[in-house]
Design a protein around this motif. Structure first.
Motif, PDB file in Angstrom:
ATOM      1  N   PRO A   1      -4.525   1.781  -1.273  1.00 26.31           N
ATOM      2  CA  PRO A   1      -4.436   2.939  -1.009  1.00 26.31           C
ATOM      3  C   PRO A   1      -3.169   4.434  -0.341  1.00 26.31           C
ATOM      4  CG  PRO A   1      -5.414   1.532   0.921  1.00 26.31           C
ATOM      5  CD  PRO A   1      -4.411   0.732  -0.219  1.00 26.31           C
ATOM      6  N   GLY A   2      -2.183   3.738  -0.609  1.00 24.61           N
ATOM      7  CA  GLY A   2      -1.689   4.538  -0.254  1.00 24.61           C
ATOM      8  C   GLY A   2      -1.284   5.570  -1.761  1.00 24.61           C
TER       9      GLY A   2
ATOM     10  N   TRP B   1      -5.421   5.601  13.651  1.00 25.80           N
ATOM     11  CA  TRP B   1      -6.929   5.532  12.481  1.00 25.80           C
ATOM     12  C   TRP B   1      -7.685   3.689  13.311  1.00 25.80           C
ATOM     13  CZ3 TRP B   1      -8.601   1.770   9.730  1.00 25.80           C
ATOM     14  CH2 TRP B   1      -9.810   1.524   8.492  1.00 25.80           C
TER      15      TRP B   1
ATOM     16  N   VAL C   1     -11.103  12.771  11.413  1.00 25.01           N
ATOM     17  CA  VAL C   1     -10.641  12.194   9.530  1.00 25.01           C
ATOM     18  C   VAL C   1      -9.165  12.203   9.687  1.00 25.01           C
ATOM     19  CG1 VAL C   1     -10.514  13.753   7.374  1.00 25.01           C
ATOM     20  CG2 VAL C   1     -12.365  14.368   8.643  1.00 25.01           C
ATOM     21  N   ARG C   2      -8.446  11.262   9.663  1.00 21.01           N
ATOM     22  CA  ARG C   2      -7.061  10.884   9.454  1.00 21.01           C
ATOM     23  C   ARG C   2      -7.070  10.018   8.474  1.00 21.01           C
ATOM     24  NH1 ARG C   2      -7.113   9.140  16.630  1.00 21.01           N
ATOM     25  NH2 ARG C   2      -4.940   9.899  15.761  1.00 21.01           N
ATOM     26  N   ASP C   3      -5.792   9.742   8.649  1.00 21.54           N
ATOM     27  CA  ASP C   3      -4.909   9.228   7.146  1.00 21.54           C
ATOM     28  C   ASP C   3      -4.472   8.159   7.691  1.00 21.54           C
ATOM     29  OD1 ASP C   3      -4.270   8.502   5.102  1.00 21.54           O
ATOM     30  OD2 ASP C   3      -2.622   9.880   5.138  1.00 21.54           O
ATOM     31  N   ARG C   4      -5.298   6.599   7.386  1.00 29.61           N
ATOM     32  CA  ARG C   4      -4.783   5.564   7.797  1.00 29.61           C
ATOM     33  C   ARG C   4      -2.997   5.387   7.340  1.00 29.61           C
ATOM     34  NH1 ARG C   4      -8.281   0.168   6.149  1.00 29.61           N
ATOM     35  NH2 ARG C   4      -6.395  -1.039   5.960  1.00 29.61           N
ATOM     36  N   ASN C   5      -3.189   5.819   5.861  1.00 29.23           N
ATOM     37  CA  ASN C   5      -1.684   5.782   5.373  1.00 29.23           C
ATOM     38  C   ASN C   5      -0.664   6.139   6.066  1.00 29.23           C
ATOM     39  OD1 ASN C   5      -2.465   4.844   2.874  1.00 29.23           O
ATOM     40  ND2 ASN C   5      -2.882   7.421   1.805  1.00 29.23           N
TER      41      ASN C   5
ATOM     42  N   ASN D   1      -3.061  -2.050   8.299  1.00 25.43           N
ATOM     43  CA  ASN D   1      -2.659  -2.492   7.031  1.00 25.43           C
ATOM     44  C   ASN D   1      -2.134  -4.293   6.727  1.00 25.43           C
ATOM     45  OD1 ASN D   1      -3.654  -0.558   6.673  1.00 25.43           O
ATOM     46  ND2 ASN D   1      -1.679   0.562   6.395  1.00 25.43           N
TER      47      ASN D   1
ATOM     48  N   THR E   1       1.155  -1.389  -0.063  1.00 30.20           N
ATOM     49  CA  THR E   1       0.328   0.035   0.377  1.00 30.20           C
ATOM     50  C   THR E   1       1.187   1.304  -0.343  1.00 30.20           C
ATOM     51  OG1 THR E   1      -2.168   0.680   0.733  1.00 30.20           O
ATOM     52  CG2 THR E   1      -0.405  -0.101   2.556  1.00 30.20           C
ATOM     53  N   LEU E   2       2.148   2.035   1.007  1.00 30.50           N
ATOM     54  CA  LEU E   2       2.708   2.994   0.271  1.00 30.50           C
ATOM     55  C   LEU E   2       4.075   2.629  -0.501  1.00 30.50           C
ATOM     56  CD1 LEU E   2       2.374   3.271   4.869  1.00 30.50           C
ATOM     57  CD2 LEU E   2       1.719   4.302   2.691  1.00 30.50           C
TER      58      LEU E   2
ATOM     59  N   HIS F   1      -3.176   7.196  -2.633  1.00 32.73           N
ATOM     60  CA  HIS F   1      -4.046   8.358  -2.465  1.00 32.73           C
ATOM     61  C   HIS F   1      -2.996   9.961  -1.341  1.00 32.73           C
ATOM     62  CE1 HIS F   1      -8.246   7.607  -2.964  1.00 32.73           C
ATOM     63  NE2 HIS F   1      -7.655   6.588  -3.919  1.00 32.73           N
ATOM     64  N   SER F   2      -3.546  10.983  -2.212  1.00 33.09           N
ATOM     65  CA  SER F   2      -2.935  11.918  -0.905  1.00 33.09           C
ATOM     66  C   SER F   2      -3.912  11.985   0.898  1.00 33.09           C
ATOM     67  CB  SER F   2      -3.051  13.354  -0.612  1.00 33.09           C
ATOM     68  OG  SER F   2      -4.591  13.721  -1.556  1.00 33.09           O
ATOM     69  N   GLN F   3      -4.898  11.771   0.770  1.00 34.04           N
ATOM     70  CA  GLN F   3      -5.606  11.064   2.479  1.00 34.04           C
ATOM     71  C   GLN F   3      -6.304   9.882   1.637  1.00 34.04           C
ATOM     72  OE1 GLN F   3      -7.453  13.394   4.653  1.00 34.04           O
ATOM     73  NE2 GLN F   3      -5.146  13.355   5.726  1.00 34.04           N
ATOM     74  N   SER F   4      -5.825   8.624   2.612  1.00 34.88           N
ATOM     75  CA  SER F   4      -7.039   7.749   2.109  1.00 34.88           C
ATOM     76  C   SER F   4      -7.573   6.793   3.895  1.00 34.88           C
ATOM     77  CB  SER F   4      -6.328   6.535   2.170  1.00 34.88           C
ATOM     78  OG  SER F   4      -5.776   5.361   2.719  1.00 34.88           O
ATOM     79  N   TYR F   5      -9.037   6.841   3.606  1.00 41.74           N
ATOM     80  CA  TYR F   5      -9.946   6.563   4.772  1.00 41.74           C
ATOM     81  C   TYR F   5     -10.083   7.781   6.015  1.00 41.74           C
ATOM     82  CZ  TYR F   5      -9.619   1.399   3.519  1.00 41.74           C
ATOM     83  OH  TYR F   5      -9.255  -0.054   2.785  1.00 41.74           O
ATOM     84  N   PRO F   6     -10.469   8.394   5.301  1.00 42.18           N
ATOM     85  CA  PRO F   6     -10.885   8.547   3.414  1.00 42.18           C
ATOM     86  C   PRO F   6     -10.095   9.054   2.603  1.00 42.18           C
ATOM     87  CG  PRO F   6     -12.128  10.173   4.886  1.00 42.18           C
ATOM     88  CD  PRO F   6     -10.850   9.916   5.737  1.00 42.18           C
TER      89      PRO F   6
ATOM     90  N   ARG G   1       5.234  10.576  -2.867  1.00 39.83           N
ATOM     91  CA  ARG G   1       5.263   8.723  -3.204  1.00 39.83           C
ATOM     92  C   ARG G   1       5.264   9.200  -5.025  1.00 39.83           C
ATOM     93  NH1 ARG G   1       3.156   8.375   1.842  1.00 39.83           N
ATOM     94  NH2 ARG G   1       0.521   7.652   0.928  1.00 39.83           N
TER      95      ARG G   1
END
Lengths: 707, 707
Positions: free
Chosen positions: A243-244, B157, B148-152, B539, A215-216, A246-251, A260
């Motif tokens: 997910p990584g 999170w 709103v937190r970034d799980r990445n 993850n 993911t990252l 995205h600039s933010q994920s979850y959301p 990246r």
């Protein structure tokens, strides 16, 4: 509520409208266009019951529609059921759910459509949850003395009733109910698919091998890993980002993370230069830190998920915003498609997450409806977007429903039981769905091989290393076996592509559970003396309500007309295989089998039991590192198996665009005849072109018993 | 729908009526009589929120009532939840279900009542399924940047939202909603129980040891097995008969099978002569081969189960028929009570069985309501029948619901995970329920001992050998340990009976989860540095949505005020125990512990960790083969633990009838004081009698550190 009575909706398909008001439904939302021409070519048929036997009853908050059930009848379908194939005796609560760990009917892709092996099917077209009592209930009026048995002394007692009817619970606003004729179970399913618009034809590259990276990973790490495939000579067509990206994920943000992926367009082109496409993971819930947020905010539902808004994609404006950001940020850069995650929701895991059923959306839909439709919405938005570019896509989705057969999406799950994954592959075929038994990790090299073998014979052959960082070569001691099966899939690509083209044209699914290809009588005849498969245990703590072992043949399937796949899972070295009538050969062993019976197959780790029907003519190509581009023709070989004459088919088109819908495609018959001198001859009959555009040369191999 | 606003229903209890029409509900059906006097003695209290913070919103098919939630708040209750103790973050779908294998909220005994550790509780009084979103949802209006937190990149999170409200989904016809004040969580639960009529006081014999025999045993086999208990000197008060006593079962006849029980009255008396009572298994579904069938047939629901009718016991005539056959066929013969099986139903096992939610019943109830109420109906019918004979009963039931605290019934399950069974024991205490972690079989002698130890410290100490034929001596190598714990239970009977009497009077449950006896601050202080109990993993395939390990202390409980029970399960030889503040002794080891912290306990198989609070005064009697009859007094010893002065209580009555409700009962305080010379003195203060009627002599043991 007024019942309209049954009217013909299409050849062999009848509709009764039982609704207060016409709302959004899967058929209406997907704008299903029945393939009338193909339907007209099917046999004339009537349902195997009288319409008077269909009962309608009002209840407090809905309607019960019920259909008669005969004693031995088996019921299939109801969507992507992981726990069993024959749904008879079960109450199916058809809610979308991301954790279908228990046999309730809930699943990633519930479809309120069941198909009976008596040769008819029933669909309820609604955006709401339907409960299907598939022979799990018995009315007092239908109760006879033979239903009453004394468990104290009668070993034939069972906990599940010998029901007389299927009872369907419709929502309070009603729904349209459809009946699909046969005559065979396969015909019922084909009719359902054709009514929904026919099966999907993926781009050719979609049928190659897929790999999803951790993911990252950064762009450089992805490119390094892609290069490893090329250096090691392991085919790969698609790289998936998790997910990584995205600039933010979850959301999610739907925006590239600059640290990246500083130059996403370049990155996509660099992979493209290696012959690989990019697939992007995403989910529905939009972060306040995304540029899309303010634009989608007016269409947000009343509840957030992980702090992100849940946009209402029944609103055209929201759809336009979604398409706009996807087009400009991804598709225009060359991204080939999406993995549409988490449009399902769960209350069943350790973590509850999803907007509730009572959530409110601007279009008037509530949370129950939105959750039932969300997977379809994302499939349709993205496939419409690619269609607008005359570019086929192929991707993954974690939620689906009715009327999804035209969608270029394959289902997957966070669950991971190998046997359940094979069963899902079988069951998807009853409901217009595709499924990948994706490989993520293994407990042993044996497990690794067995899972890789299975996934290479599915709609989407993928290693998903998002959390585990596995590679096809993660178990060096079995790398050659894994490579062999990935290469075998590549070699079979002309066959598999043709199988999908037939799905589109005839509605017959590419991967088929055995009840779709054998009648109940044929299965019973093949099982013969094997009635000992059914054993009832009673009155023990382990089996308080009995424990019946019934062999359902939910662990093997056909890929097209010619190949039968019988996967093994770790720990197994032999298995029973149900072979349809005729002569079969072990595709890789050359062993000859008389079909119409059950055969015991021993198979070492290097070998997956695959059977080819004698007389088959299978189009194959060399194994390449990726699917050839349109305009780069490769040699084609028709491989004929067995001693008798036979016929195969080949479909071809450009493999990438929708030109085939305008006629830029062809079908060929590859006919093998036996000459008086005992030799064989092969001849290709095309409908409009002399030579298939994708192939440089045509050669033939006759009377093979193995590859 | 009109909201009435909140009005005082009883001291510290508020009601808001939100219903279209008054229908049958648990509170109305059970004819709950709040114990006003006891409620008045509780502290004055207000809920810890403003009434304006309670929101009501209409939805398409119901109402949403929501309550504010603070960040650290934990939520307990919602019935017999086997999978977790703190329900915060979960959506609880409160349907009666016999296979609560997954953490959905469904259970044998769902209770739409949650209690917050902020010191308030909420009950929805309805016969329909309620969905409680216990902090599993978050409205857009309540969503803040910190959600709103970034799980990445953010290890903090979590998949479950930091919700701002509890959202309760009421059925479309509405319901009465009740708020219960505290101030403590224990007070909330006590108020709930008192509002429902107070806790049940079982007959004394119900608290002895129970044994259920294999299902097809004949009268002679039962008598032989009973005699074995006496020969081996193992206490036993109740013998349970399983389905085989019926002339037909599944469906049932309620009639004795003549070939196995030719003379049931004699049989019952023969067991009675050994000091044993008979408990009869049954279920709701009546066979056409039963004499009851024709009489109950007019009240049958629209659907059968196993071919038997499901009578509508909301109809007084059906209740009369049921009572009549039970009185004449069983109770008049001396049968002591029932095991009320299968009033729950399942769609989750391999077998679906139950009338559907849309079933229709003559009273107007539908299948959803009948299933939610069925367990309560059978409890009430049978307990009313025994009450009419001035005879207390005690038995087992597999389904229950709200307002059940007065019922002489203990829940059980076909599930069998030992840790879940201990958790159920804890969780039952939040919802006015009793639970037995019944023993059926074991995978090893160790498993056998650990399960036997647990069940001896529960509401009903039972071996259920219906399917496995086990006996307390099934593992000879550990028979002495099993015997020891059964005997320990017998010795503690005066204490346990007093604990139940307090349940009746004060609503404080006999077995108590730790949050009922320690405040959140006390628990946090005791946990101290143990924040490492909470660990988030993210993850990985194994933890796609994170995996948080939170210690909930759902594996230990109090039995009354003085004893803390911390069971071990097979495979464990040590465990952490959360000890409330004060000094504690190992009841059997004499080891001294400072409380208010977590202690690590090592315990061999022969030893179950039980702790006694210093200063406790515990009434005990000799271990007998069965509980003494009224009029056969036995010696009583008050055992005082530790060095400081202390006080215990003793309750006594005839142990069998309802005379105690008319005042034929007494409470004593057993006070131990320390003399100037360092010696101790004990004194008994009774409220109306000099000597408890059940005890021949009173003796004292002072300053003990162990039994």
């Amino acid at each position: 509520m007024m019942a309209t009575g049954w009217s013909l909706a299409a050849p062999g398909i009848w509709r009764m409208s039982l609704q207060a008001a016409k709302g959004i439904t899967p058929l209406s939302f997907m704008k299903a266009q029945p393939r009338e021409t193909a339907l007209k070519q099917m046999p004339d048929v009537q349902p195997p019951f009288d319409w008077e036997q269909v009962h309608i009853e009002e209840i407090r908050d809905g309607l019960i529609v019920s259909f008669p059930l005969t004693t031995a009848e088996k019921l299939y379908g109801t969507g992507l059921q992981l726990m069993r194939m024959n749904q008879r005796g079960r109450t199916r609560y058809l809610r979308v759910n991301s954790d279908p760990k228990q046999d309730t009917g809930e699943t990633h892709a519930p479809v309120p459509f069941y198909a009976s092996d008596r040769g008819y099917g029933v669909l309820v077209d609604t955006s709401r949850i339907v409960t299907m009592h598939c022979g799990s209930t018995l009315e007092l009026a239908d109760t006879c003395p033979e239903h009453v048995r004394d468990r104290n002394t009668d070993a034939g007692w069972t906990a599940t009733p010998r029901a007389a009817r299927v009872e369907l619970r419709l929502p309070s606003e009603g729904a349209d109910v459809y009946v699909f004729g046969g005559p065979s179970l396969g015909d019922v399913v084909a009719r359902y698919n054709l009514f929904c618009g026919g099966g999907v034809l993926p781009p050719k590259w979609g049928l190659g091998f897929w790999h999803r990276v951790p993911t990252l990973y950064t762009d450089e790490q992805v490119l390094d890993e892609a290069e490893q495939f090329r250096v090691r000579g392991i085919p790969c067509d698609v790289i998936g980002l998790e997910p990584g990206w995205h600039s933010q994920s979850y959301p999610v943000s739907y925006e590239w993370e600059a640290s990246r992926f500083p130059s996403p367009g370049t990155f996509v082109q660099q992979l493209r230069a290696k012959g690989m496409r990019v697939n992007l993971w995403e989910h529905p819930f939009v972060s306040p830190n995304s540029k899309s947020y303010e634009k989608l905010r007016p269409y947000a539902g009343s509840h957030t998920v992980w702090g992100g808004i849940a946009p209402d994609y029944a609103m055209a404006e929201a759809v336009e915003q979604y398409k706009h950001v996807h087009e400009t940020e991804h598709v225009n850069l060359g991204v080939s498609g999406y993995k549409l995650d988490e449009c399902d929701g769960s209350e069943l895991t350790r973590n509850s997450w999803m907007f509730p059923a009572h959530a409110k959306f601007p279009s008037g839909l509530d949370g129950e409806q939105m959750r039932q439709l969300y997977g379809l919405m994302f499939q349709k938005m993205t496939s419409d977007l690619y269609r607008s570019k005359n570019q086929r896509t192929y991707g993954l989705v974690r939620a689906s429903g009715a009327a999804a057969s035209t969608m270029p999406y394959v289902l997957y799950s966070d669950l991971y039981d190998h046997k359940q994954f094979v069963r899902a592959l079988c069951n998807a075929s009853f409901s217009g769905l595709l499924w990948t038994p994706e490989v993520r990790r293994a407990v042993s090299a044996e497990d690794w091989v067995r899972r890789m073998q299975t996934v290479c014979f599915s709609s989407l052959a993928m290693l998903n290393a998002w959390g585990d960082g596995t590679k096809p070569w993660s178990y060096p001691e079995v790398e050659s076996i894994v490579r062999h099966y990935i290469e075998l899939r590549m070699r079979l690509l002309p066959y598999l592509y043709t199988v999908f083209a037939a799905y589109r044209e005839t509605g017959i699914p590419p991967f088929r559970a055995m009840p779709l290809v054998m009648s109940p009588a044929e299965i019973a005849a093949a099982e013969g003396h094997l009635a000992e498969f059914e054993q009832e245990v009673l009155n023990t703590t382990d089996a308080a309500y009995g424990k019946k072992t019934v062999r359902e043949w939910d662990d093997q399937y056909m890929m097209g007309d010619s190949l039968l796949i019988a996967p093994l899972v770790a720990g197994e070295t032999e298995r029973d295989v149900l072979l349809p009538a005729g002569v079969w050969y072990g595709l890789e062993t050359g062993r000859r089998y008389e079909g119409g019976r059950i055969v015991l197959i021993h198979a070492g780790l290097e070998s997956m039991p695959i059977f080819v029907r004698s007389g088959s003519v299978i189009p194959m190509m060399p194994s390449l590192l990726h699917v050839p581009e349109s305009g780069s023709p490769v040699p084609l070989t028709f491989v004929h198996f067995g001693e008798e004459a036979g016929e195969g088919t080949l479909y071809d088109d450009d493999g990438e665009t929708f030109a085939y819908e305008e006629g830029a495609c062809s079908w060929w018959k590859a006919r093998v005849t036996r000459q008086p001198d005992g030799s064989y001859a092969g001849e290709l009959f095309g409908d409009n072109q002399a030579v298939p555009q994708s192939y440089s040369t045509i050669s033939w191999k006759f009377a093979q018993t193995r590859l």
